[in-house]
Design a protein around this motif. Structure first.
Motif, PDB file in Angstrom:
ATOM      1  N   LEU A  85      73.205 -49.712  82.458  1.00 33.94           N
ATOM      2  CA  LEU A  85      72.168 -49.635  81.435  1.00 33.94           C
ATOM      3  C   LEU A  85      72.643 -50.250  80.114  1.00 33.94           C
ATOM      4  CD1 LEU A  85      70.655 -46.052  81.883  1.00 33.94           C
ATOM      5  CD2 LEU A  85      69.599 -48.237  82.453  1.00 33.94           C
ATOM      6  N   PRO A  86      71.715 -50.851  79.356  1.00 29.57           N
ATOM      7  CA  PRO A  86      72.064 -51.452  78.057  1.00 29.57           C
ATOM      8  C   PRO A  86      72.089 -50.399  76.951  1.00 29.57           C
ATOM      9  CG  PRO A  86      69.755 -51.842  78.522  1.00 29.57           C
ATOM     10  CD  PRO A  86      70.307 -51.121  79.732  1.00 29.57           C
ATOM     11  N   ILE A  87      73.051 -49.492  77.002  1.00 27.12           N
ATOM     12  CA  ILE A  87      73.152 -48.397  76.041  1.00 27.12           C
ATOM     13  C   ILE A  87      73.983 -48.856  74.838  1.00 27.12           C
ATOM     14  CG2 ILE A  87      73.922 -46.024  75.672  1.00 27.12           C
ATOM     15  CD1 ILE A  87      73.715 -45.638  78.715  1.00 27.12           C
ATOM     16  N   PRO A  88      73.474 -48.771  73.637  1.00 26.22           N
ATOM     17  CA  PRO A  88      74.257 -49.172  72.462  1.00 26.22           C
ATOM     18  C   PRO A  88      75.497 -48.288  72.303  1.00 26.22           C
ATOM     19  CG  PRO A  88      71.920 -48.974  71.907  1.00 26.22           C
ATOM     20  CD  PRO A  88      72.089 -48.383  73.271  1.00 26.22           C
ATOM     21  N   ASN A  89      76.598 -48.925  71.915  1.00 25.89           N
ATOM     22  CA  ASN A  89      77.844 -48.203  71.652  1.00 25.89           C
ATOM     23  C   ASN A  89      78.250 -47.285  72.800  1.00 25.89           C
ATOM     24  OD1 ASN A  89      77.906 -49.392  69.138  1.00 25.89           O
ATOM     25  ND2 ASN A  89      77.007 -47.642  68.090  1.00 25.89           N
ATOM     26  N   LYS A  90      78.034 -47.721  74.026  1.00 26.24           N
ATOM     27  CA  LYS A  90      78.249 -46.806  75.151  1.00 26.24           C
ATOM     28  C   LYS A  90      79.719 -46.639  75.511  1.00 26.24           C
ATOM     29  CE  LYS A  90      77.478 -50.110  78.959  1.00 26.24           C
ATOM     30  NZ  LYS A  90      76.638 -50.359  80.160  1.00 26.24           N
TER      31      LYS A  90
END
Length: 253
Positions: A218-223
């Protein structure tokens, strides 16, 4: 139980399990969540209720295993291995679906992480990680914690008044009566409170691996990292624990 019922039941039940479980972790972890920093006790009860909802939903169709370690423990006890791959495949699919649904519920909070310099990595919402990274000790923790889960589950099926004399894995799966699912849910809360501190108590390979895959994709910010170097521990440990539980139960009961 037909193969179709087993697959559907395990997919739906495991998806609910992870939706609620990852959901409570997101609620406690993410900024701009009303439950932020609510603490470990909330997480432990959230996962217990997740088991309650998932198992009650899946039980009429598949017996409500929701966990490859439970499936292996039942198979060791009963000697019936034919449907183990079906159960595990369905559990993995359900875990992936549940993790995606939890992400969608908290989509705005995940996106807000991009603007928060102090935001924590999000892997802990989806999967487990050790407080002290010692692979041998972490593996042992997961083995013992899973043994403490699966052995009582098998015993519930043989306890008159709880399992009404039914054998785990036959006809209605591992649960003989409604009260046994409630007891398993409370058992999961207890494991979280008592044994969850070292590794986050995966005690379920599908619960950890499926959501870890979702976190990676998934394109999760700051993951942050998905920590694949540790990922084998919450898979191998619970499977070994489930196997040992089945062997002990078979010998003792």
């Amino acid at each position: 139980m037909s193969n179709g019922d087993i697959f559907l039941g395990e997919v739906i039940g495991t998806a609910i399990l992870i939706l609620f479980g990852a959901g409570v972790c997101a609620a406690v972890t993410l900024h701009h969540s009303k439950a932020r920093a609510a603490g470990w006790v909330v997480i432990a009860f959230g996962w217990g209720f997740a088991v309650l909802a998932g198992a009650y939903t899946a039980a009429p169709l598949s017996g409500g295993h929701l966990n490859p370690a439970v499936t292996v423990g039942v198979a060791v006890d009963t000697g019936e291995w034919g449907k183990v791959p079906l159960y595990i495949a369905a559990q993995m699919v359900g875990a992936i679906i549940g993790a995606v649904l939890a992400y969608l519920v908290y989509y705005a909070q995940f996106q807000a992480n991009a603007d928060i310099k102090t935001a924590q990595p999000t892997l802990g919402i989806f999967s487990t990680g050790p407080e002290i990274r010692k692979p041998a000790a972490n593996l042992l923790t997961e083995i013992i914690a899973t043994l403490g889960l699966v052995l009582p589950i098998l015993a519930f099926g043989r306890n008159d008044g709880i399992g009404v004399g039914q054998i785990p894995g036959q006809d209605t799966g591992i649960y003989g009566s409604g009260i046994s699912i409630l007891l398993v849910s409370l058992l999961v809360v207890g494991i979280g409170l008592s044994l969850g501190g070292p590794t986050g108590y995966a005690v379920n390979p599908a619960r950890d691996l499926g959501p870890r895959l979702v976190h990676a994709l998934l394109p999760i910010p700051n993951k942050g990292t998905s920590d694949w170097g540790y990922s084998w521990v919450p898979v191998a440990g619970p499977l070994i624990g489930g196997l040992l539980a089945g062997l002990i139960f078979n010998a003792a009961f």
